[in-house]
Design a protein around this motif. Sequence first.
Motif, PDB file in Angstrom:
ATOM      1  N   ILE A 192      13.955   2.075   0.755  1.00  0.00           N
ATOM      2  CA  ILE A 192      13.044   1.377  -0.150  1.00  0.00           C
ATOM      3  C   ILE A 192      11.856   2.283  -0.449  1.00  0.00           C
ATOM      4  O   ILE A 192      11.312   2.933   0.447  1.00  0.00           O
ATOM      5  N   GLY A 193      11.418   2.322  -1.719  1.00  0.00           N
ATOM      6  CA  GLY A 193      10.201   3.024  -2.096  1.00  0.00           C
ATOM      7  C   GLY A 193       9.110   2.018  -2.405  1.00  0.00           C
ATOM      8  O   GLY A 193       9.252   1.211  -3.330  1.00  0.00           O
ATOM      9  N   THR A 194       8.031   2.040  -1.628  1.00  0.00           N
ATOM     10  CA  THR A 194       6.929   1.092  -1.802  1.00  0.00           C
ATOM     11  C   THR A 194       5.672   1.847  -2.204  1.00  0.00           C
ATOM     12  O   THR A 194       5.234   2.744  -1.486  1.00  0.00           O
ATOM     13  N   GLY A 195       5.111   1.508  -3.353  1.00  0.00           N
ATOM     14  CA  GLY A 195       3.904   2.178  -3.821  1.00  0.00           C
ATOM     15  C   GLY A 195       2.716   1.922  -2.909  1.00  0.00           C
ATOM     16  O   GLY A 195       2.672   0.930  -2.180  1.00  0.00           O
ATOM     17  N   VAL A 196       1.742   2.834  -2.944  1.00  0.00           N
ATOM     18  CA  VAL A 196       0.556   2.729  -2.106  1.00  0.00           C
ATOM     19  C   VAL A 196      -0.692   2.899  -2.970  1.00  0.00           C
ATOM     20  O   VAL A 196      -0.750   3.790  -3.827  1.00  0.00           O
ATOM     21  N   ASP A 197      -1.682   2.052  -2.741  1.00  0.00           N
ATOM     22  CA  ASP A 197      -2.978   2.177  -3.401  1.00  0.00           C
ATOM     23  C   ASP A 197      -3.729   3.327  -2.735  1.00  0.00           C
ATOM     24  O   ASP A 197      -4.087   3.249  -1.566  1.00  0.00           O
ATOM     25  N   LEU A 198      -3.965   4.401  -3.482  1.00  0.00           N
ATOM     26  CA  LEU A 198      -4.604   5.583  -2.902  1.00  0.00           C
ATOM     27  C   LEU A 198      -6.006   5.295  -2.371  1.00  0.00           C
ATOM     28  O   LEU A 198      -6.451   5.943  -1.430  1.00  0.00           O
ATOM     29  N   SER A 199      -6.706   4.367  -2.982  1.00  0.00           N
ATOM     30  CA  SER A 199      -8.099   4.156  -2.616  1.00  0.00           C
ATOM     31  C   SER A 199      -8.268   3.486  -1.259  1.00  0.00           C
ATOM     32  O   SER A 199      -9.320   3.618  -0.630  1.00  0.00           O
ATOM     33  N   CYS A 200      -7.221   2.767  -0.782  1.00  0.00           N
ATOM     34  CA  CYS A 200      -7.391   2.042   0.488  1.00  0.00           C
ATOM     35  C   CYS A 200      -6.181   2.138   1.411  1.00  0.00           C
ATOM     36  O   CYS A 200      -6.285   1.809   2.593  1.00  0.00           O
ATOM     37  N   GLY A 201      -5.008   2.558   0.905  1.00  0.00           N
ATOM     38  CA  GLY A 201      -3.841   2.682   1.762  1.00  0.00           C
ATOM     39  C   GLY A 201      -3.028   1.418   1.908  1.00  0.00           C
ATOM     40  O   GLY A 201      -2.209   1.326   2.824  1.00  0.00           O
ATOM     41  N   HIS A 202      -3.207   0.438   1.023  1.00  0.00           N
ATOM     42  CA  HIS A 202      -2.409  -0.786   1.063  1.00  0.00           C
ATOM     43  C   HIS A 202      -1.125  -0.595   0.262  1.00  0.00           C
ATOM     44  O   HIS A 202      -1.148  -0.014  -0.831  1.00  0.00           O
ATOM     45  N   SER A 224       4.845  -5.614   0.759  1.00  0.00           N
ATOM     46  CA  SER A 224       3.563  -5.355   0.099  1.00  0.00           C
ATOM     47  C   SER A 224       2.417  -5.894   0.944  1.00  0.00           C
ATOM     48  O   SER A 224       2.601  -6.774   1.793  1.00  0.00           O
ATOM     49  N   GLY A 225       1.218  -5.339   0.704  1.00  0.00           N
ATOM     50  CA  GLY A 225       0.043  -5.795   1.424  1.00  0.00           C
ATOM     51  C   GLY A 225      -0.092  -5.262   2.838  1.00  0.00           C
ATOM     52  O   GLY A 225      -0.904  -5.754   3.619  1.00  0.00           O
ATOM     53  N   VAL A 226       0.675  -4.226   3.192  1.00  0.00           N
ATOM     54  CA  VAL A 226       0.621  -3.627   4.531  1.00  0.00           C
ATOM     55  C   VAL A 226      -0.366  -2.460   4.519  1.00  0.00           C
ATOM     56  O   VAL A 226      -0.310  -1.603   3.633  1.00  0.00           O
ATOM     57  N   GLN A 227      -1.256  -2.424   5.498  1.00  0.00           N
ATOM     58  CA  GLN A 227      -2.203  -1.321   5.606  1.00  0.00           C
ATOM     59  C   GLN A 227      -1.548  -0.135   6.312  1.00  0.00           C
ATOM     60  O   GLN A 227      -1.117  -0.244   7.465  1.00  0.00           O
ATOM     61  N   ILE A 228      -1.444   0.993   5.621  1.00  0.00           N
ATOM     62  CA  ILE A 228      -0.871   2.189   6.219  1.00  0.00           C
ATOM     63  C   ILE A 228      -1.864   2.766   7.231  1.00  0.00           C
ATOM     64  O   ILE A 228      -3.016   3.026   6.886  1.00  0.00           O
ATOM     65  N   PRO A 229      -1.465   2.962   8.487  1.00  0.00           N
ATOM     66  CA  PRO A 229      -2.388   3.499   9.487  1.00  0.00           C
ATOM     67  C   PRO A 229      -2.723   4.963   9.238  1.00  0.00           C
ATOM     68  O   PRO A 229      -1.935   5.691   8.613  1.00  0.00           O
ATOM     69  N   HIS A 230      -3.899   5.367   9.699  1.00  0.00           N
ATOM     70  CA  HIS A 230      -4.358   6.760   9.608  1.00  0.00           C
ATOM     71  C   HIS A 230      -4.409   7.236   8.151  1.00  0.00           C
ATOM     72  O   HIS A 230      -4.092   8.400   7.859  1.00  0.00           O
ATOM     73  N   TRP A 231      -4.808   6.371   7.232  1.00  0.00           N
ATOM     74  CA  TRP A 231      -4.717   6.703   5.816  1.00  0.00           C
ATOM     75  C   TRP A 231      -5.600   7.892   5.429  1.00  0.00           C
ATOM     76  O   TRP A 231      -5.169   8.783   4.688  1.00  0.00           O
ATOM     77  N   ASP A 232      -6.853   7.916   5.908  1.00  0.00           N
ATOM     78  CA  ASP A 232      -7.724   9.052   5.577  1.00  0.00           C
ATOM     79  C   ASP A 232      -7.141  10.361   6.094  1.00  0.00           C
ATOM     80  O   ASP A 232      -7.210  11.399   5.429  1.00  0.00           O
ATOM     81  N   GLN A 233      -6.561  10.313   7.292  1.00  0.00           N
ATOM     82  CA  GLN A 233      -5.948  11.516   7.851  1.00  0.00           C
ATOM     83  C   GLN A 233      -4.747  11.946   7.014  1.00  0.00           C
ATOM     84  O   GLN A 233      -4.535  13.148   6.781  1.00  0.00           O
TER      85      GLN A 233
END
Length: 332
Positions: A192-202, A224-233
């Motif tokens: 599955i390919g799930t898009g990510v909001d670059l500004s927050c990692g959701h 959808s609506g999952v927070q990707i961990p370590h997003w800034d890194q």
Amino acid sequence: MFALPHHLSRKGIIGLNQRNAGIILPFNDRKKYPLVDDKAQTKKLAIAAGLAVPELYGDIAYAGQVKQFPSIIEGHREFVIKPAQGAGGDGIIVIKNRFGEYFQKANGQLVDQDTLLFHIQNALGGVFSLGGQPDRVLIEYCVQFDPVFERISYQGVPDVRVIVFLGVPIMAMVRLPTRMSDGRANLHQGAIGTGVDLSCGHTLSAVWMNKVVDRHPDTLEPVSGVQIPHWDQILDISARTWELTGLGHQGVDKLPTRRGCNPVWTACWPTAMNLKRPSNGWPLRASILRPVHSQASDNKERTMSLSTQRRRFLQSCGALAVGGPAAFGQAF
């Protein structure tokens, strides 16, 4: 899902031809392709730059070394067999457990050692490599991904792909393994390919086998609506790969783990994703990338931290949200 080409162009959608001719070819020096086409070379670059990578248990370069496989995996119940120049995720086998002489793949199937040896021989012969060229095989540590993905991933190891243009992350997606993909995070194999909001990692909308989905087909959990961990890194590591490889446009794959983020490899012809319209209403066109080029070319700006450049670029684009192929249907 169907739209006329000129309608897509007006909405800022960059197609494969425009991506190849207008972005990849001008900004990617062909002499540098081997740096990312060969996972062994990519791993060496990452280690030299001080980036964390999965531990390499063994490197089989020719047929005479195949007999070393039992000693390479001795003491390891989990590992990954990976052709160094494999294309489209072909040839990757994820082993999750061992039962005597049998090995359990990510999809639960049991195979014996002879089957794995035969697979390695095929990989060395170029069955899975780009252009069918002779290849080598990497035996690596099987990364333990962050628990946040347990509900939305089937057995295998998910990863995050970030598309980077001249050191600036411009879009991203999470690739989630399924039963169909045999535990591999590859869209061509059925992930599955799930898009990510670059500004927050959701995570945003998702696509599976060219169909828009909102749940994982195996776990039935919302994706959808999952927070990707370590997003800034993740974004900072992605930005650093430009100076690592010298490729202006590339896709960087990373594995968010319990301890942080491991960069895995990069691609100079990464899978394109459609873009959601930025929050300020601008369509994201190829022309919006030109200021990034001039900005990155300025010596004074190059001394600025990459994370600062990233934030400025996102602000100039209205903190654009970037999605996978399914995002097109929701954005317009």
